[in-house]
Motif scaffolding. Structure first.
Motif, PDB file in Angstrom:
ATOM      1  N   TYR A 190       0.818  -1.222   0.000  1.00 66.12           N
ATOM      2  CA  TYR A 190       0.000   0.000   0.000  1.00 66.12           C
ATOM      3  C   TYR A 190       0.850   1.271   0.000  1.00 66.12           C
ATOM      4  O   TYR A 190       0.380   2.316   0.468  1.00 66.12           O
ATOM      5  CB  TYR A 190      -0.935  -0.003   1.205  1.00 66.12           C
TER       6      TYR A 190
ATOM      7  N   ASN B 259     -13.252  -3.879   4.536  1.00 66.36           N
ATOM      8  CA  ASN B 259     -14.180  -3.894   3.398  1.00 66.36           C
ATOM      9  C   ASN B 259     -13.999  -5.128   2.514  1.00 66.36           C
ATOM     10  O   ASN B 259     -14.319  -5.112   1.326  1.00 66.36           O
ATOM     11  CB  ASN B 259     -14.095  -2.577   2.612  1.00 66.36           C
TER      12      ASN B 259
ATOM     13  N   HIS C  25      -9.899  -6.275  -1.903  1.00 66.19           N
ATOM     14  CA  HIS C  25      -9.143  -5.224  -2.600  1.00 66.19           C
ATOM     15  C   HIS C  25      -9.097  -5.604  -4.069  1.00 66.19           C
ATOM     16  O   HIS C  25      -9.007  -6.786  -4.399  1.00 66.19           O
ATOM     17  CB  HIS C  25      -7.708  -5.140  -2.069  1.00 66.19           C
TER      18      HIS C  25
HETATM   19  P1  CMP Z   1      -8.575  -0.741  -0.767  1.00 65.91           P
HETATM   20  O1  CMP Z   1      -9.379  -0.783  -2.023  1.00 65.91           O
HETATM   21  O2  CMP Z   1      -7.824  -1.960  -0.386  1.00 65.91           O
HETATM   22  O3  CMP Z   1      -7.539   0.491  -0.863  1.00 65.91           O
HETATM   23  C1  CMP Z   1      -7.061   1.178   0.273  1.00 65.91           C
HETATM   24  C2  CMP Z   1      -7.748   0.762   1.536  1.00 65.91           C
HETATM   25  O4  CMP Z   1      -7.620   1.635   2.624  1.00 65.91           O
HETATM   26  C3  CMP Z   1      -9.243   0.690   1.303  1.00 65.91           C
HETATM   27  O5  CMP Z   1      -9.558  -0.386   0.451  1.00 65.91           O
HETATM   28  C4  CMP Z   1      -9.757   0.577   2.728  1.00 65.91           C
HETATM   29  O6  CMP Z   1      -9.685  -0.747   3.218  1.00 65.91           O
HETATM   30  C5  CMP Z   1      -8.716   1.390   3.522  1.00 65.91           C
HETATM   31  N1  CMP Z   1      -9.240   2.656   4.034  1.00 65.91           N
HETATM   32  C6  CMP Z   1      -9.370   2.960   5.340  1.00 65.91           C
HETATM   33  N2  CMP Z   1      -9.859   4.188   5.497  1.00 65.91           N
HETATM   34  C7  CMP Z   1     -10.046   4.697   4.271  1.00 65.91           C
HETATM   35  C8  CMP Z   1     -10.534   5.955   3.798  1.00 65.91           C
HETATM   36  N3  CMP Z   1     -10.924   6.928   4.621  1.00 65.91           N
HETATM   37  N4  CMP Z   1     -10.601   6.119   2.457  1.00 65.91           N
HETATM   38  C9  CMP Z   1     -10.190   5.151   1.600  1.00 65.91           C
HETATM   39  N5  CMP Z   1      -9.715   3.938   2.014  1.00 65.91           N
HETATM   40  C10 CMP Z   1      -9.657   3.729   3.343  1.00 65.91           C
END
Ligand code: CMP
Length: 138
Positions: A49, A112, A115
Motif C-alpha cells: 500500500y 471492506n 481489494h
Molecule cells: P482498498 O481498495 O484496499 O484500498 C485502500 C484501503 O484503505 C481501502 O480499500 C480501505 O480498506 C482502507 N481505508 C481505510 N480508510 C479509508 C478511507 N478513509 N478512504 C479510503 N480507504 C480507506
C-alpha cells in the motif's frame, strides 16, 4: 483479456466467505488464474500500500492487512479491472450498490472484505508483488 489482482482481506477470511466471494467473481465471467493464501508482515503490507503512505489511515490499514491470512488471486476476463471493481462495490460500503460484495459483507471503510487493482499499471505492479510469471495459468 485483462488481468487484475484481487485480495480477500483478513476480515473476509475471518468471516468464512472465501467461497462466496470467489463464486461472485466466477459467476460474472472472471476466472481465477493464480491463487495463494498468505499472511503479510506489517512491512509487506506497507510495501503493498506504499501509494497510501501519506494518508492518515495508512498505519491502521497496514496493521489490519497484516492481522491475519488473506487470499490473493489473479483474475482474468474481458475488462477484468472494471468488472472486478463493479462486483466489489464502492470502497465505502455505505455507498456501495446493492448486491456488491462490500454492501453485503463489509463492516467498515477499512474492513471492506476485498481489494482490487484500480488501473492496468497498478494491476501489473500488484500482480508482480505476489506472483511470478510461472505461478500464473494464463
Ligand atoms: P482498498 O481498495 O484496499 O484500498 C485502500 C484501503 O484503505 C481501502 O480499500 C480501505 O480498506 C482502507 N481505508 C481505510 N480508510 C479509508 C478511507 N478513509 N478512504 C479510503 N480507504 C480507506
Amino acid at each position: 483479456m485483462e488481468q487484475t489482482l484481487s485480495i480477500i482481506k483478513p476480515d473476509g477470511v475471518r468471516k468464512n466467505i472465501i467461497g462466496d466471494v470467489i463464486r461472485r467473481f466466477e459467476s460474472r465471467g472472471l476466472t481465477v488464474i493464480a491463487m495463494r493464501m498468505l499472511q503479510m508482515t506489517k512491512q509487506e503490507a506497507q510495501g503493498f500500500y506504499a501509494v497510501h503512505k501519506e494518508r492518515p489511515f495508512f498505519d491502521s490499514l497496514t496493521d489490519f492487512m497484516s492481522s491475519g491470512p488473506v487470499v490473493v488471486m489473479v483474475l482474468e476476463g474481458p475488462d477484468a479491472i472494471a468488472l472486478n471493481r463493479k462486483i466489489m462495490g464502492a470502497t465505502n460500503y455505505e455507498e456501495a450498490e446493492e448486491g456488491t460484495i462490500r454492501k453485503d459483507f463489509a463492516s467498515s471503510i477499512e474492513s471492506n472484505v476485498v481489494h482490487g487493482s484500480d488501473a492496468p499499471e497498478t494491476a501489473k505492479t500488484e500482480i508482480a508483488y505476489f506472483f511470478s510469471s510461472l505461478d500464473i495459468m494464463a
